[in-house]
Design a protein around this motif. Structure first.
Motif, PDB file in Angstrom:
ATOM      1  N   ARG A 134      11.165   5.947  -3.381  1.00  0.00           N
ATOM      2  CA  ARG A 134      10.229   5.960  -2.240  1.00  0.00           C
ATOM      3  C   ARG A 134      10.781   5.127  -1.073  1.00  0.00           C
ATOM      4  O   ARG A 134      10.658   5.503   0.085  1.00  0.00           O
ATOM      5  CB  ARG A 134       8.889   5.404  -2.708  1.00  0.00           C
ATOM      6  CG  ARG A 134       7.790   5.459  -1.678  1.00  0.00           C
ATOM      7  CD  ARG A 134       6.926   6.683  -1.835  1.00  0.00           C
ATOM      8  NE  ARG A 134       5.865   6.698  -0.822  1.00  0.00           N
ATOM      9  CZ  ARG A 134       5.942   7.367   0.333  1.00  0.00           C
ATOM     10  NH1 ARG A 134       7.012   8.089   0.622  1.00  0.00           N
ATOM     11  NH2 ARG A 134       4.938   7.337   1.182  1.00  0.00           N
ATOM     12  N   ILE A 135      11.378   3.998  -1.399  1.00  0.00           N
ATOM     13  CA  ILE A 135      11.960   3.153  -0.348  1.00  0.00           C
ATOM     14  C   ILE A 135      13.227   3.795   0.215  1.00  0.00           C
ATOM     15  O   ILE A 135      13.481   3.749   1.420  1.00  0.00           O
ATOM     16  CB  ILE A 135      12.284   1.744  -0.915  1.00  0.00           C
ATOM     17  CG1 ILE A 135      11.001   1.007  -1.285  1.00  0.00           C
ATOM     18  CG2 ILE A 135      13.102   0.926   0.070  1.00  0.00           C
ATOM     19  CD1 ILE A 135      11.223  -0.286  -2.075  1.00  0.00           C
ATOM     20  N   GLY A 136      14.023   4.403  -0.674  1.00  0.00           N
ATOM     21  CA  GLY A 136      15.301   4.959  -0.263  1.00  0.00           C
ATOM     22  C   GLY A 136      16.480   4.129  -0.732  1.00  0.00           C
ATOM     23  O   GLY A 136      17.523   4.070  -0.056  1.00  0.00           O
ATOM     24  N   ILE A 137      16.331   3.492  -1.868  1.00  0.00           N
ATOM     25  CA  ILE A 137      17.421   2.679  -2.416  1.00  0.00           C
ATOM     26  C   ILE A 137      18.514   3.600  -2.950  1.00  0.00           C
ATOM     27  O   ILE A 137      18.259   4.463  -3.790  1.00  0.00           O
ATOM     28  CB  ILE A 137      16.896   1.741  -3.524  1.00  0.00           C
ATOM     29  CG1 ILE A 137      15.930   0.712  -2.923  1.00  0.00           C
ATOM     30  CG2 ILE A 137      18.047   1.034  -4.239  1.00  0.00           C
ATOM     31  CD1 ILE A 137      15.231  -0.178  -3.937  1.00  0.00           C
ATOM     32  N   THR A 138      19.706   3.410  -2.454  1.00  0.00           N
ATOM     33  CA  THR A 138      20.834   4.235  -2.873  1.00  0.00           C
ATOM     34  C   THR A 138      21.373   3.766  -4.223  1.00  0.00           C
ATOM     35  O   THR A 138      21.691   4.579  -5.084  1.00  0.00           O
ATOM     36  CB  THR A 138      21.962   4.143  -1.829  1.00  0.00           C
ATOM     37  OG1 THR A 138      21.392   4.231  -0.513  1.00  0.00           O
ATOM     38  CG2 THR A 138      22.966   5.245  -2.025  1.00  0.00           C
ATOM     39  N   LEU A 164       0.839  -1.214   0.000  1.00  0.00           N
ATOM     40  CA  LEU A 164       0.000   0.000   0.000  1.00  0.00           C
ATOM     41  C   LEU A 164       0.868   1.256   0.000  1.00  0.00           C
ATOM     42  O   LEU A 164       0.557   2.247  -0.674  1.00  0.00           O
ATOM     43  CB  LEU A 164      -0.924  -0.007   1.222  1.00  0.00           C
ATOM     44  CG  LEU A 164      -2.010  -1.084   1.246  1.00  0.00           C
ATOM     45  CD1 LEU A 164      -2.729  -1.092   2.590  1.00  0.00           C
ATOM     46  CD2 LEU A 164      -3.019  -0.875   0.108  1.00  0.00           C
ATOM     47  N   ASP A 165       1.956   1.224   0.756  1.00  0.00           N
ATOM     48  CA  ASP A 165       2.825   2.402   0.842  1.00  0.00           C
ATOM     49  C   ASP A 165       3.510   2.722  -0.488  1.00  0.00           C
ATOM     50  O   ASP A 165       3.938   3.852  -0.703  1.00  0.00           O
ATOM     51  CB  ASP A 165       3.897   2.183   1.914  1.00  0.00           C
ATOM     52  CG  ASP A 165       3.331   2.321   3.317  1.00  0.00           C
ATOM     53  OD1 ASP A 165       2.245   2.911   3.466  1.00  0.00           O
ATOM     54  OD2 ASP A 165       3.977   1.835   4.268  1.00  0.00           O
ATOM     55  N   ALA A 178      10.598   2.507 -15.150  1.00  0.00           N
ATOM     56  CA  ALA A 178      10.305   3.745 -14.407  1.00  0.00           C
ATOM     57  C   ALA A 178       9.725   3.431 -13.029  1.00  0.00           C
ATOM     58  O   ALA A 178      10.017   4.121 -12.046  1.00  0.00           O
ATOM     59  CB  ALA A 178       9.327   4.606 -15.208  1.00  0.00           C
ATOM     60  N   ALA A 179       8.905   2.376 -12.967  1.00  0.00           N
ATOM     61  CA  ALA A 179       8.309   1.995 -11.679  1.00  0.00           C
ATOM     62  C   ALA A 179       9.393   1.546 -10.704  1.00  0.00           C
ATOM     63  O   ALA A 179       9.293   1.776  -9.493  1.00  0.00           O
ATOM     64  CB  ALA A 179       7.275   0.892 -11.879  1.00  0.00           C
ATOM     65  N   ARG A 180      10.419   0.891 -11.200  1.00  0.00           N
ATOM     66  CA  ARG A 180      11.509   0.475 -10.298  1.00  0.00           C
ATOM     67  C   ARG A 180      12.213   1.705  -9.721  1.00  0.00           C
ATOM     68  O   ARG A 180      12.512   1.739  -8.522  1.00  0.00           O
ATOM     69  CB  ARG A 180      12.510  -0.430 -11.033  1.00  0.00           C
ATOM     70  CG  ARG A 180      13.629  -0.942 -10.107  1.00  0.00           C
ATOM     71  CD  ARG A 180      14.479  -2.020 -10.758  1.00  0.00           C
ATOM     72  NE  ARG A 180      13.791  -3.279 -10.921  1.00  0.00           N
ATOM     73  CZ  ARG A 180      13.662  -4.207  -9.968  1.00  0.00           C
ATOM     74  NH1 ARG A 180      14.182  -4.006  -8.769  1.00  0.00           N
ATOM     75  NH2 ARG A 180      13.016  -5.329 -10.204  1.00  0.00           N
ATOM     76  N   PHE A 181      12.449   2.697 -10.545  1.00  0.00           N
ATOM     77  CA  PHE A 181      13.083   3.914 -10.010  1.00  0.00           C
ATOM     78  C   PHE A 181      12.143   4.650  -9.050  1.00  0.00           C
ATOM     79  O   PHE A 181      12.570   5.169  -8.018  1.00  0.00           O
ATOM     80  CB  PHE A 181      13.503   4.842 -11.147  1.00  0.00           C
ATOM     81  CG  PHE A 181      14.721   4.354 -11.894  1.00  0.00           C
ATOM     82  CD1 PHE A 181      15.912   4.081 -11.227  1.00  0.00           C
ATOM     83  CD2 PHE A 181      14.686   4.178 -13.268  1.00  0.00           C
ATOM     84  CE1 PHE A 181      17.039   3.641 -11.907  1.00  0.00           C
ATOM     85  CE2 PHE A 181      15.805   3.731 -13.956  1.00  0.00           C
ATOM     86  CZ  PHE A 181      16.987   3.466 -13.278  1.00  0.00           C
ATOM     87  N   ARG A 182      10.858   4.720  -9.413  1.00  0.00           N
ATOM     88  CA  ARG A 182       9.895   5.400  -8.544  1.00  0.00           C
ATOM     89  C   ARG A 182       9.838   4.741  -7.176  1.00  0.00           C
ATOM     90  O   ARG A 182       9.962   5.401  -6.129  1.00  0.00           O
ATOM     91  CB  ARG A 182       8.495   5.342  -9.189  1.00  0.00           C
ATOM     92  CG  ARG A 182       7.391   6.033  -8.388  1.00  0.00           C
ATOM     93  CD  ARG A 182       6.010   5.473  -8.727  1.00  0.00           C
ATOM     94  NE  ARG A 182       5.733   4.269  -8.000  1.00  0.00           N
ATOM     95  CZ  ARG A 182       5.222   3.157  -8.521  1.00  0.00           C
ATOM     96  NH1 ARG A 182       4.918   3.093  -9.800  1.00  0.00           N
ATOM     97  NH2 ARG A 182       5.014   2.090  -7.766  1.00  0.00           N
ATOM     98  N   ALA A 183       9.681   3.421  -7.170  1.00  0.00           N
ATOM     99  CA  ALA A 183       9.597   2.708  -5.892  1.00  0.00           C
ATOM    100  C   ALA A 183      10.939   2.746  -5.166  1.00  0.00           C
ATOM    101  O   ALA A 183      10.981   2.823  -3.932  1.00  0.00           O
ATOM    102  CB  ALA A 183       9.158   1.267  -6.129  1.00  0.00           C
ATOM    103  N   ALA A 234       9.679  11.347   2.911  1.00  0.00           N
ATOM    104  CA  ALA A 234      10.931  10.775   3.404  1.00  0.00           C
ATOM    105  C   ALA A 234      11.014   9.319   2.982  1.00  0.00           C
ATOM    106  O   ALA A 234       9.995   8.644   2.869  1.00  0.00           O
ATOM    107  CB  ALA A 234      10.980  10.883   4.924  1.00  0.00           C
ATOM    108  N   PRO A 235      12.215   8.823   2.721  1.00  0.00           N
ATOM    109  CA  PRO A 235      12.323   7.415   2.304  1.00  0.00           C
ATOM    110  C   PRO A 235      11.682   6.489   3.344  1.00  0.00           C
ATOM    111  O   PRO A 235      11.903   6.628   4.545  1.00  0.00           O
ATOM    112  CB  PRO A 235      13.833   7.191   2.230  1.00  0.00           C
ATOM    113  CG  PRO A 235      14.427   8.541   2.022  1.00  0.00           C
ATOM    114  CD  PRO A 235      13.526   9.491   2.765  1.00  0.00           C
ATOM    115  N   LEU A 236      10.880   5.563   2.854  1.00  0.00           N
ATOM    116  CA  LEU A 236      10.157   4.670   3.758  1.00  0.00           C
ATOM    117  C   LEU A 236      11.099   3.774   4.556  1.00  0.00           C
ATOM    118  O   LEU A 236      10.747   3.331   5.637  1.00  0.00           O
ATOM    119  CB  LEU A 236       9.181   3.814   2.954  1.00  0.00           C
ATOM    120  CG  LEU A 236       7.994   4.561   2.350  1.00  0.00           C
ATOM    121  CD1 LEU A 236       7.303   3.708   1.280  1.00  0.00           C
ATOM    122  CD2 LEU A 236       6.998   4.936   3.431  1.00  0.00           C
TER     123      LEU A 236
END
Lengths: 248, 287
Positions: free
Chosen positions: B48-52, A233-234, B40-45, B10-12
């Motif tokens: 959001r997660i905070g993958i360096t 969801l997040d 693009a979805a991989r970069f977006r997520a 903020a990164p999740l």
């Protein structure tokens, strides 16, 4: 938010850490979930579910404000009608059934009658597509996944039917949903425990096509991490981030 | 360490370094119209997660013109070219594995040299040949000489043959790793299907095997068992095809009672240790 797919009790095919109601309540607190519908995991593998139901109600009694017992009703077992009435009297919000584990085919009339009867009492029927990934199953775990045909058959059984289908993936959800009339579709909600997030974004695609109201929160704790559907969801894309889940 | 849900932009998973050692990208020859959207979805997520850093590979044509797990030499090159192009656009954020098919040994060795010269930092082996086959030794040897870890696709405990791949498990990879002690191997996706407990036992005594946590599987107890059997210094974080489960595992690491330093090892320090030095500019130096 309620988690509609949790269990207590051990699993026969692998070790599961502390599958107890007190642990579940701590998880709900940590994840800020209001409550959970709780099944008795071993009962899926018992021939007679009655002792498991008794144990379930007993285990959950001290936690009844947060944890709601969802007993197992086997429609080909003597006394199942009485068991259904007892479940209602005991305050169960729903019932569970495992037709594949009981050798009941996708169009078994007894399953259809159970779904109708439970619906008439205001109780949804919770179905489990799978407990584990097909690729990791024990050699004795030969039940297989619940089929889309079985779900369609139950959804078509009658107006009163309400199904909560847990642990399905995108393909099965689409196959069932688009194989039902709009009225039949409204009888079914799906939990999000096994639906993929990014980068494939299956959950987002289903929200756009099937609609968020057809989905509810479920985790399959204690078999799986409750963090997984929350993370899903997040990570929704912006256009569906505010979509509300359905209600049961 | 990880931030709570709803923590704005903020990164999740918090702002500490985070390396995904098991990522994939697609390209126009991959046979799917939405390939750019998935990238693009991989970069977006990831943001959001905070993958360096994403350490990624392209698996040939993903079945479009040769099988995903048995890519033809032409598809291997086309896929590696696509991956080189993606990595070259943002080297601080994207690093790459060179994908090879060991059935074409000379071609595989040339591809490793070609792509490493252009910035690849590891080697990706699919399921084109069982992991303990001697045909893999020249590839493992070259990777070891160049300091490149080898990411090997693994089925956790193979109990039979499965279609579309010549599948290997932890015991198979352990035999290859023992024959090539100077090479580090990343054992792919403990959450990617099969019995991970078998893997933990098979890999426990082979210190140059580093399992990654990726895969759609999120069994409770899996992370605890991995840490108990192997220790946090042997584990690498990754997502593979499901980034939601990657984030879930990070959040789970915060709850199972391990030390902050162990979490940092899994998040990025172990990766920084086994990949060539200075591969991850954004992560800083390893202590």
């Amino acid at each position: 938010m309620i988690d509609v797919s949790t269990f207590v009790g051990p699993y026969p095919f692998r070790y599961v850490p502390h599958p107890t109601p007190d642990a579940l309540v701590r998880v709900l607190d940590r994840e800020q979930l209001e409550g959970a519908w709780v099944g008795h995991l071993p009962s899926a593998f018992y021939r007679d579910p009655a002792p498991g139901n008794a144990e379930l109600f007993g285990m959950l009694r001290p936690f009844s404000a947060r944890l709601k017992a969802v007993p197992t009703i086997r429609p080909d077992w003597p006394g199942c009608e009485a068991a259904l009435r007892e479940a209602k009297s005991a305050g169960a919000p729903a019932i569970r059934a495992y037709p594949v584990h009981w050798g009941l085919g996708p169009h078994d009339q007894r399953m259809r009658e159970l779904a109708i009867a439970a619906g008439e009492l205001g109780m949804p029927l919770v179905l489990t597509v799978r407990f584990e990934d097909l690729r990791q199953r024990h050699s004795l775990d030969v039940a297989g996944d619940l089929s889309a045909a079985a779900i369609r058959s139950l959804a078509r059984a009658g107006d009163s039917v309400r199904l909560v289908v847990t642990s399905a993936g995108r393909e099965m959800i689409e196959e069932v949903h688009w194989g039902l009339t709009p009225a039949e579709q409204r009888r079914v909600v799906w939990d999000i425990a096994w639906i993929w997030g990014p980068p494939e974004d299956h959950l987002a695609k289903l929200f756009r096509t099937v609609g968020g109201e057809r989905f509810v929160f479920g985790s399959q704790w204690p078999l799986r991490l409750v963090q997984a559907p929350l993370a899903n969801l997040d990570l929704l894309p912006d256009d569906v981030r505010r979509v509300s889940l359905g209600r049961v | 360490m990880t931030a709570p849900r709803g923590a704005g932009e903020a990164p999740l998973a918090g702002s500490a370094p985070l390396i995904d050692v098991h990522a994939h990208f697609y390209h126009a020859g991959a046979g799917r119209a939405d390939w750019a959207d998935v990238n693009a979805a991989r970069f977006r997520a990831g943001d959001r997660i905070g993958i360096t850093s994403h350490v990624a590979s392209v698996l040939g044509s993903y079945g479009f013109s040769s099988p995903t797990y048995f890519p033809s030499p032409a598809d291997v090159e086309r896929g590696n070219d696509a991956m080189l192009e993606i990595a070259s656009r943002d080297r601080k954020r994207v690093r790459m594995f060179t994908t090879v098919n060991p059935n074409y040994t000379e071609h595989a060795l040339r591809e490793i040299d070609r792509c490493t010269a252009q910035g690849a930092i590891g080697v990706k082996l699919l399921a084109s040949r069982r992991a303990d086959d001697p045909l893999l030794d020249p590839i493992a040897e070259l990777a070891g000489k160049q300091g490149l870890p080898v990411l090997h696709h693994i089925w956790q405990h193979r109990t039979r043959e499965w279609p579309s791949q010549e599948i290997s498990d932890g015991a198979d990879l352990a035999r290859l790793a023992r024959r090539n002690p100077a090479t580090n191997f990343i054992l792919a996706h403990i959450g990617g299907g099969g019995d991970y407990m078998h893997t933990f036992h098979a890999a426990a005594g082979v210190p140059n095997i580093y399992p990654d946590l990726s895969g759609s599987g999120v069994d409770r107890g899996m992370l605890d068992a991995a840490i108990a059997a192997l220790g946090a210094r042997r584990l690498l974080w990754g997502c593979d095809l499901t980034m939601c489960t990657g984030l879930a595992k990070l959040r789970a690491l915060d709850t199972i009672g391990i030390q902050k330093a162990d979490i940092e090892d899994i998040r990025w320090r172990n990766a920084a240790r086994i990949f060539p030095s200075n591969s991850f500019e954004r992560c800083g130096a390893v202590q």
